[in-house]
Design a protein around this motif. Structure first.
Motif, mmCIF file in Angstrom:
data_model
loop_
_atom_site.group_PDB
_atom_site.id
_atom_site.type_symbol
_atom_site.label_atom_id
_atom_site.label_comp_id
_atom_site.label_asym_id
_atom_site.label_seq_id
_atom_site.Cartn_x
_atom_site.Cartn_y
_atom_site.Cartn_z
ATOM 1 N N LYS A 238 8.100 27.423 71.658
ATOM 2 C CA LYS A 238 8.432 28.606 72.454
ATOM 3 C C LYS A 238 7.731 29.844 71.910
ATOM 4 O O LYS A 238 7.564 29.998 70.702
ATOM 5 N N GLN A 239 7.349 30.737 72.832
ATOM 6 C CA GLN A 239 6.762 32.011 72.403
ATOM 7 C C GLN A 239 7.744 32.742 71.503
ATOM 8 O O GLN A 239 8.930 32.841 71.813
ATOM 9 N N ASP A 240 7.236 33.267 70.388
ATOM 10 C CA ASP A 240 8.137 33.940 69.460
ATOM 11 C C ASP A 240 7.715 35.381 69.202
ATOM 12 O O ASP A 240 8.524 36.293 69.344
ATOM 13 N N HIS A 241 6.472 35.617 68.818
ATOM 14 C CA HIS A 241 6.040 36.993 68.573
ATOM 15 C C HIS A 241 4.522 37.077 68.574
ATOM 16 O O HIS A 241 3.824 36.091 68.339
ATOM 17 N N LYS A 242 4.025 38.275 68.835
ATOM 18 C CA LYS A 242 2.589 38.519 68.783
ATOM 19 C C LYS A 242 2.178 38.782 67.334
ATOM 20 O O LYS A 242 2.974 39.214 66.505
ATOM 21 N N LEU A 243 0.880 38.505 67.069
ATOM 22 C CA LEU A 243 0.386 38.657 65.708
ATOM 23 C C LEU A 243 -1.087 39.052 65.763
ATOM 24 O O LEU A 243 -1.857 38.480 66.540
ATOM 25 N N SER A 244 -1.464 40.012 64.921
ATOM 26 C CA SER A 244 -2.871 40.405 64.890
ATOM 27 C C SER A 244 -3.692 39.326 64.195
ATOM 28 O O SER A 244 -3.219 38.661 63.275
ATOM 29 N N ASN A 245 -4.920 39.169 64.634
ATOM 30 C CA ASN A 245 -5.783 38.115 64.091
ATOM 31 C C ASN A 245 -5.998 38.256 62.585
ATOM 32 O O ASN A 245 -6.095 37.258 61.863
ATOM 33 N N ASP A 246 -6.089 39.470 62.090
ATOM 34 C CA ASP A 246 -6.367 39.651 60.664
ATOM 35 C C ASP A 246 -5.182 39.278 59.775
ATOM 36 O O ASP A 246 -5.330 39.116 58.567
ATOM 37 N N GLN A 247 -3.997 39.136 60.362
ATOM 38 C CA GLN A 247 -2.814 38.715 59.601
ATOM 39 C C GLN A 247 -2.501 37.222 59.791
ATOM 40 O O GLN A 247 -1.602 36.680 59.162
ATOM 41 N N MET A 248 -3.257 36.593 60.673
ATOM 42 C CA MET A 248 -2.921 35.253 61.145
ATOM 43 C C MET A 248 -2.781 34.212 60.033
ATOM 44 O O MET A 248 -1.756 33.531 59.925
ATOM 45 N N VAL A 249 -3.792 34.057 59.184
ATOM 46 C CA VAL A 249 -3.784 32.983 58.197
ATOM 47 C C VAL A 249 -2.623 33.135 57.225
ATOM 48 O O VAL A 249 -1.853 32.192 56.995
ATOM 49 N N ASP A 250 -2.462 34.334 56.648
ATOM 50 C CA ASP A 250 -1.372 34.557 55.690
ATOM 51 C C ASP A 250 -0.016 34.299 56.337
ATOM 52 O O ASP A 250 0.867 33.677 55.729
ATOM 53 N N HIS A 251 0.135 34.772 57.559
ATOM 54 C CA HIS A 251 1.435 34.643 58.234
ATOM 55 C C HIS A 251 1.740 33.180 58.570
ATOM 56 O O HIS A 251 2.872 32.722 58.385
ATOM 57 N N ILE A 252 0.749 32.450 59.032
ATOM 58 C CA ILE A 252 0.975 31.041 59.374
ATOM 59 C C ILE A 252 1.303 30.238 58.118
ATOM 60 O O ILE A 252 2.190 29.380 58.139
ATOM 61 N N VAL A 253 0.617 30.535 57.027
ATOM 62 C CA VAL A 253 0.932 29.857 55.763
ATOM 63 C C VAL A 253 2.386 30.118 55.384
ATOM 64 O O VAL A 253 3.115 29.202 54.975
ATOM 65 N N GLU A 254 2.839 31.365 55.524
ATOM 66 C CA GLU A 254 4.237 31.701 55.225
ATOM 67 C C GLU A 254 5.193 30.915 56.114
ATOM 68 O O GLU A 254 6.208 30.388 55.636
ATOM 69 N N LEU A 255 4.880 30.846 57.410
ATOM 70 C CA LEU A 255 5.748 30.123 58.340
ATOM 71 C C LEU A 255 5.833 28.644 57.988
ATOM 72 O O LEU A 255 6.915 28.040 58.025
ATOM 73 N N VAL A 256 4.686 28.046 57.649
ATOM 74 C CA VAL A 256 4.676 26.633 57.287
ATOM 75 C C VAL A 256 5.460 26.403 56.001
ATOM 76 O O VAL A 256 6.275 25.462 55.913
#
Length: 374
Positions: A340-358
């Protein structure tokens, strides 16, 4: 068997085999298909060999094989076996005494080649050593080293010759009341290997070790192994596998697991679903996936992650994955959680944020598993 009542076309009915133990790893029966690799260090060098064994184990290897061609190596095996985090298979060619020494040194399994190991008397001595020291054995038939009489009988390596070699050796072990063995019939030719394995699977209930031998370099060998092993695994054949690459043993383990993950036969770590990228991509997909693969290597908890460059297929893929990111416009994209759609994210934050989520999801799953076990 993999069982999916919602999508029955994903089911794989595994061949019924009896189960043996390789150290503490069950092989055959209803045990998970185990992944193996082989060290390529100097077997005399205990530290270097142990380091490679540990690296392979960290990557997911259940079993590691070490070539034991001489007395110096079988002496080194004693310390290696004692400190290894996974069972060690001693690879024996030509010298039956090396098998006896390896069993005494603590090897969990002895790999012997019927075409090279010697006459029945020598094999009986190896069987006694395996029984005395709690070793299992692998009958390792190879198209490149078949017995002379079989080559004379058949004219060339062929499925009938390979299976006959294996069954002759099975009879020798069973006549000596030894049943803790698995068997392989490897060839570098995918067609020959597949045909031999299919014939072998109908001729014995012994656990089967799958491999396409001497498959080649990383890219070519991966493709050849995926075609050959994937075909057999999909048809339910195979209890343990080794991907043979002219590459780092850790890469063999990773490729082996990816083959099993693709077929739903094993789950480990993050499975990344990503697009090849095109002019529609809202971010650099290739560099992003490379970065995520590297930074998520330490995750062992199974989960799926979709990284899609645009909204054509991104939302649909995200519906099927635990975590997803779909490229959009204006330097940002959409994060999906549990489809499900959860939130928008800027591309420059993408990798760090996805690692945190995982990492957060992995920690939560592991905590829940620990609590349930308690």
């Amino acid at each position: 068997m993999t069982h999916n009542p919602i999508r029955p076309w994903r089911n794989i009915e595994r061949r019924k085999s009896r189960q043996i133990m390789v150290g503490n790893v069950p092989v055959g029966g209803d045990a998970p298909i185990s992944v193996q690799t082989m060290t390529n260090t100097d077997g005399h060098d205990v530290r270097a060999t142990l380091a490679q064994v540990i690296a392979a184990a960290d990557a997911g290897a259940d079993i590691v094989r070490i070539s034991a061609p001489d007395v110096e190596t079988t002496k080194a095996l004693k310390e290696i076996c004692r400190e290894s985090p996974v069972p060690i298979v001693a690879d024996i060619h030509f010298h039956y005494k090396r098998a006896i020494e390896a069993a005494e040194a603590g090897a969990a399994c002895l790999r012997i080649n019927p075409g090279n190991i010697g006459d029945a008397t020598r094999v009986r001595e190896v069987i006694k050593a395996a029984r005395d020291h709690g070793c299992s054995m692998r009958i390792g038939v190879n198209a490149g080293s078949l017995e002379k009489h079989l080559l004379e009988k058949y004219g060339e390596p062929c499925p009938d010759a390979m299976v006959e070699s294996g069954l002759d050796h099975i009879k020798l072990l069973e006549d000596n009341d030894f049943h803790e063995f698995k068997i392989s019939v490897k060839a570098s030719d995918v067609f020959l290997a597949a045909a031999a394995y299919q014939q072998l699977a109908e001729a014995t209930d012994a656990p089967i070790h799958l491999g396409i031998t001497e498959a080649g370099g990383f890219v070519g060998g991966t493709v050849k192994s995926a075609v050959g092993l994937g075909n057999l695994l999909w048809s339910g054949i195979g209890d343990t596998i080794r991907v043979s690459l002219s590459a780092d043993p850790v890469q063999e383990v990773k490729v082996g697991f990816e083959i099993l993950k693709t077929l739903g036969l094993r789950t480990r770590g993050v499975q990344i679903i990503s697009c090849p990228s095109c002019a529609r991509q809202g971010f650099d997909v290739i560099k992003t996936v490379e970065a995520l693969e590297m930074r998520l290597e330490h995750i062992k908890t199974p989960m799926s992650l979709s990284i899609i460059g645009c909204v054509v297929n991104g939302p649909g893929e995200a519906l099927m994955t635990d975590i997803g990111f779909t490229g959009g416009g204006a330097g940002s994209g959409m994060v999906y959680l549990a489809g499900k759609q959860d939130h928008k994210l800027s591309n420059d934050q993408m990798v760090d944020h996805i690692v945190e989520l995982v990492e957060e999801r992995a920690a939560r799953i592991e905590a829940e598993a620990t609590k349930a076990a308690e």
